[in-house]
Design an enzyme around this catalytic site. Structure first.
Site, mmCIF file in Angstrom:
data_model
loop_
_atom_site.group_PDB
_atom_site.id
_atom_site.type_symbol
_atom_site.label_atom_id
_atom_site.label_comp_id
_atom_site.label_asym_id
_atom_site.label_seq_id
_atom_site.Cartn_x
_atom_site.Cartn_y
_atom_site.Cartn_z
ATOM 1 N N GLU A 124 0.858 -1.181 0.000
ATOM 2 C CA GLU A 124 0.000 0.000 0.000
ATOM 3 C C GLU A 124 0.898 1.237 0.000
ATOM 4 O O GLU A 124 1.837 1.289 0.785
ATOM 5 C CB GLU A 124 -0.906 0.044 1.230
ATOM 6 N N GLY A 263 3.093 2.460 10.892
ATOM 7 C CA GLY A 263 2.862 1.617 12.062
ATOM 8 C C GLY A 263 2.709 0.159 11.698
ATOM 9 O O GLY A 263 3.375 -0.708 12.264
ATOM 10 N N GLU A 266 -2.337 -3.900 6.898
ATOM 11 C CA GLU A 266 -3.417 -4.876 7.052
ATOM 12 C C GLU A 266 -3.494 -5.936 5.959
ATOM 13 O O GLU A 266 -4.573 -6.491 5.729
ATOM 14 C CB GLU A 266 -4.740 -4.114 7.098
ATOM 15 N N GLU A 300 -5.486 -2.861 12.549
ATOM 16 C CA GLU A 300 -5.200 -3.695 11.374
ATOM 17 C C GLU A 300 -6.198 -4.834 11.275
ATOM 18 O O GLU A 300 -6.636 -5.204 10.188
ATOM 19 C CB GLU A 300 -3.765 -4.230 11.409
HETATM 20 N N1 ARG Z 1 -3.090 0.966 5.746
HETATM 21 C C1 ARG Z 1 -2.072 1.099 6.741
HETATM 22 C C2 ARG Z 1 -2.791 1.400 8.040
HETATM 23 O O1 ARG Z 1 -3.433 2.367 8.204
HETATM 24 C C3 ARG Z 1 -1.076 2.168 6.461
HETATM 25 C C4 ARG Z 1 -0.077 1.818 5.431
HETATM 26 C C5 ARG Z 1 0.221 2.927 4.531
HETATM 27 N N2 ARG Z 1 1.564 2.875 4.085
HETATM 28 C C6 ARG Z 1 2.086 3.722 3.221
HETATM 29 N N3 ARG Z 1 3.307 3.554 2.935
HETATM 30 N N4 ARG Z 1 1.453 4.673 2.659
HETATM 31 O O2 ARG Z 1 -2.858 0.620 8.903
HETATM 32 ZN ZN ZN Z 2 -5.398 1.795 8.553
#
Ligand code: ARG
Ligand code: ZN
Length: 856
Positions: A124, A263, A266, A300
């Site tokens: 992501e 952090g 998921e 997550e």
């Molecule tokens: N979806 C993840 C969370 O909120 C965040 C990861 C996003 N990472 C990134 N490199 N943009 O738990």
């Molecule tokens: Zn998230």
């Protein structure tokens, strides 16, 4: 310099091809990896066949078994286009990638070293395209089969879904094949090639299915995974009970890695976590971090329904999954501690960081309309303000209706990639007022709500008005729906007389409370925005007496805390020089709460941060002046408590470790009282500090006092700083806090911070370590905005721009309000930021700097 390309929400078009399934075969070698991908495509609409791909070396390409000629396709830095394809076909590609040198921590990358060397993924938002060519966008969902092959010294081979085969190969190699039956977007793909230990457990869902739970960490860290495992089980149960959502696969895995940009992530059935958000033990993690572990694990896990099963149509809808999931994790956390304290924490973060973002040059709507680099939009606005919007709707709808709405959301959109409008329409099926909230997603800026009340016989009229600043580049702001939870108390007896959820929808409105029967010679006291029912700045016409009354009598914990905060803010803003209201409210409140709710008692000492106070200035901001005023209040409060603080501290002896809200509250309160005793120069306080350090039974006790010893520059400081390092030299996360506590101290100069950054154990490729010093510096505005501060900070950004642009761009956030500084500092800041703009090259950093310097 060419303008970086912007993408716009209004330009969204559905994917041209759907993917029926994909088979991946990832082979890891010492110096590179190869990725074979076999993907079945099916045309959906007219248009060209274009895949995304970055930093990939294409080795071979074939359609339906026929190798393509170089004239049949074109590859550039970002894409692979095939000129003519059948409407249905199977594409096979082989690419070479180099995870060993991938310092961006995006795609497949190497983390750790020595025995702890591992390879993990972060896809992501757009990392999958650094693994293979693919329509890497969230609305292309498909089924993944993943084969991993690596030397046997990496005994752990994991990917999403279920393990369907594994075995040995020649040359000391082995493989594993995983299959994920759920269709998912590529950003949820994950794999891990490592040498890890595992902590296992099981959970039986409400549907009666047994799920295998596994937390993977290095041999050194595996004993610190129990808190995380318990948190996972608690989350699974909570989601069933509160949202009717059960887990759907047979296996749920969590992997800890020391190098991670955020952090945690998921990925379907295979979460990857920053060690800081999963490892915890009483000896190595403070209560604060241990609680954060619990909430990030929950976050997550909750994404499995809000994010994975129902995902985002495009990245503009990021808040759809993040805002809702943050709201869910906040609600979960509130169920495991005092709800008021949870709300205080969430609001404190919102106000200190999201309001800052929303008030400066990086302000953007919760659903942005355009971006250059999506990774720059994993912001407090999208996460925290996004959560507040969901909370407002939940508050207004009430528990039952909200649940009805979310049930409908899950029923209608399971398995789909949807939009904010879809979410609101599902909620509106239970309560049509949900559809009023769309403008909250579109309009940047924090609304200011002002108000007062008038009494007429037994009627109390509350007058409210709203105003939002006009952010350049957006439409003129319109009135938003703002729920204002309001109560009326009898000013004499303290009795709660009335409570209503007001909904402000106009620029200005009046609300009547009839039949308010007061005691003789009494007055009504109105309490508004209870539990912070909307993410706004409040300017309510309270008298100091009313605020003092609310500190003593408000039955809602958040507003009780807030009343004291308002008194404190008035003093800090120079609206009064009389601090007696603060002390005369604080002292009895703490005295009353220190036994029954020590955590809330501790939080009553909260002061807005220096940075937050700086937000009050649109120009002529002088950080030194703000700091001096704040320091003065710290001293006034300490002096005012000098007669009791010693007794209060000693009434909290160190006891055996317990992980309960009450025990955590006592530990926090004890550390705060010690700090106050030191500020008040209580004769024995130094000795208390040294003793507490030596007798500490857990990290909260030890770290809290180390921080006090450093902040007060106690004579034996060096000895304790060295002792702490030696005790925890093997614990990276503890050493991170060793760096940050020193860097954060008011007694530490910019040169001292620079010296910390010169140390051999300051690792530029580990974001956690980098954040320790830069994070601390950005929380000290006087130093940050000095010439040496800018020099140190921005040269670090210049360096990170090359190795890890995501982190570099994120770390620039604290400069967004540079233009509010007083003349001289502003000129210098501008000069440094403009210089930086000349030497950086990532689109991440360029977008942020561009926004910061635009029209200024
Ligand atoms: N979806 C993840 C969370 O909120 C965040 C990861 C996003 N990472 C990134 N490199 N943009 O738990
Ligand atoms: Zn998230």
């Amino acid at each position: 310099m060419s303008e970086p390309t912007k993408v716009y929400l209004k330009d969204y078009t559905p994917p041209v091809f759907a993917v029926k399934n994909i088979d991946l075969d990832i082979k890891l070698y010492d110096e590179y990896a190869t990725v074979y991908a076999k993907t079945a495509y099916e045309r959906k609409t007219a248009g060209q066949f274009v895949l995304f791909g970055r930093d990939l070396q294409l080795q071979s390409i074939a359609i339906d078994g026929q190798a393509l000629d170089t004239a049949d396709y074109a590859v550039d830095d970002e894409t692979l286009s095939i000129h003519h394809t059948p409407d249905e076909f199977v594409l096979e590609t082989v690419v070479k990638i180099v995870p060993q040198t991938n310092t961006t921590l995006e795609g497949l990358y190497q983390a750790g070293s020595g025995d702890e060397l591992m390879f993990v993924t972060q896809c992501e938002a757009e990392g999958f395209r650094k693994i293979t060519f693919f329509p890497d966008r969230p609305d292309v969902l498909t089924e993944y089969r993943t084969r991993l092959e690596a030397p046997k010294r990496f005994k752990t081979l994991l990917a999403n879904g279920n393990l369907i085969d594994s075995g040995e190969l020649d040359d000391d190699r082995h493989f594993a094949i995983w299959h994920d039956p759920t269709k998912k977007p590529s950003y949820l793909f994950a794999c891990v090639i490592a040498n890890l230990e595992v902590l296992s457990d099981t959970f039986t869902t409400m549907e009666g299915r047994e799920v295998l739970l596994e937390v993977y960490a290095t041999a050194h860290d595996i004993d610190k995974c129990h808190v995380g495992m318990q948190a996972l089980k608690d989350s699974m149960k909570w989601d069933e009970e509160n949202y009717g959502c059960a887990y759907d696969l047979d296996r749920y895995m969590i992997v800890a890695t020391s190098q991670f940009n955020m952090g945690a992530m998921e990925n379907k059935g295979l979460n990857i976590f920053n060690t800081s958000c999963v490892l915890s033990s009483p000896e190595t993690a403070t209560d604060e971090r241990s609680f954060r572990v619990k909430s990030v694990i929950a976050h997550e896990y909750f994404h499995n329904w809000t994010g994975n099963r129902i995902t985002c149509r495009d990245w503009f809808q990021l808040c759809l999954k993040e805002g809702f999931t943050v709201f869910r994790d906040q609600s979960f956390s509130g169920d495991f501690r005092s709800k008021a304290v949870q709300r205080i924490d969430d609001v404190a973060l919102l106000r200190s960081a999201q309001f800052d973002e929303d008030s400066g040059s990086l302000a953007h709507p919760v659903r942005p309309e355009s971006f250059v680099e999506i990774n720059n939009f994993y912001t407090l606005t999208i996460y925290e303000k996004g959560a507040e919007i969901v909370r407002m709707m939940a508050t207004l709808m009430g528990k039952e209706k909200f649940r009805q709405g979310t049930d409908e959301y899950f029923r209608r959109y399971d398995g789909q990639a949807v939009t904010v409008e879809d979410f609101l329409s599902a909620l509106a099926s239970a309560d049509e007022r949900a559809s009023l909230f769309l403008p909250w997603y579109r309009q940047p800026g924090t609304p200011v709500v002002s108000g007062d009340f008038v009494v007429n016989g037994d009627t109390v009229t509350v007058n409210l008005a709203q105003k939002t600043r006009h952010v350049a580049g957006y439409d003129a702001p319109i009135a938003l729906p703002i729920p204002v939870d309001t109560a009326i108390f009898d000013g004499k007896s303290g009795k709660l007389l009335a409570q209503k959820m007001l909904l402000l929808t106009q620029d200005a409105q009046s609300f009547e409370f009839e039949g308010i029967n007061l005691d003789a010679d009494s007055r009504p006291v109105v309490s508004v925005l209870r539990n912070f029912s909307a993410p706004v700045k409040l300017e309510f016409d309270y008298t100091n007496e009313d605020l003092a009354f609310l500190v003593a009598h408000e039955t809602e914990g958040f507003n009780r805390w807030q009343a004291l905060q308002t008194l404190i803010n008035r003093w800090l803003a120079g609206q009064t020089d009389d601090a007696s209201f603060i002390l005369s409210s604080l002292k009895p409140a703490v005295s009353k709460l220190r036994e029954s709710d020590p955590m809330l008692a501790a939080r009553l000492f909260d002061l807005p941060s220096q940075k937050e106070l700086g937000m009050a200035y649109e120009e002529n901001y002088d950080p030194a002046k703000v700091k001096a005023r704040r320091d003065e209040l710290v001293q006034i409060i300490a002096d005012g408590l000098a007669d009791v603080v010693g007794d209060w501290y000693q009434a909290l002896p160190l006891v055996a470790y317990e992980d309960t809200p009450d025990a955590r509250g006592r530990r926090l309160l004890r550390n705060i009282l010690l700090d106050i005793a030191l500020t008040a120069k209580i004769a024995q306080a130094d000795t208390w500090a040294y003793e507490q350090y030596q007798q500490a039974g857990c990290m909260s006790e030890r770290f809290g006092v180390l921080s006090a010893i450093i902040n007060h520059d106690l004579p034996r400081k060096a000895e304790f700083v060295a002792d702490f390092y030696d005790r925890f030299a093997d614990e990276e996360l503890v050493i991170d806090s060793w760096f940050s506590v020193q860097a954060a101290s008011g007694k530490t100069s910019v040169a001292d911070i620079a010296a910390l950054m010169q140390r051999e154990d300051y690792d530029w490729n580990t974001p956690n370590r980098v954040r320790t010093t830069l994070g601390a510096l950005s929380a000290k505005p006087v130093q940050l905005w000095s010439e040496e501060g800018l020099q140190l900070y921005l040269s670090a950004i210049e360096r990170l721009d090359k190795s890890n642009p995501q982190v570099a761009a994120r770390m620039l956030g604290g400069f967004a309000r540079w233009y509010t500084l007083e003349e001289k500092a502003r000129t210098i800041a501008k000069q440094y930021l403009s210089q930086l703009q000349q030497v950086v090259s990532s689109k991440n950093v360029l977008e942020v700097l561009g926004n910061m310097l635009k029209d200024k």
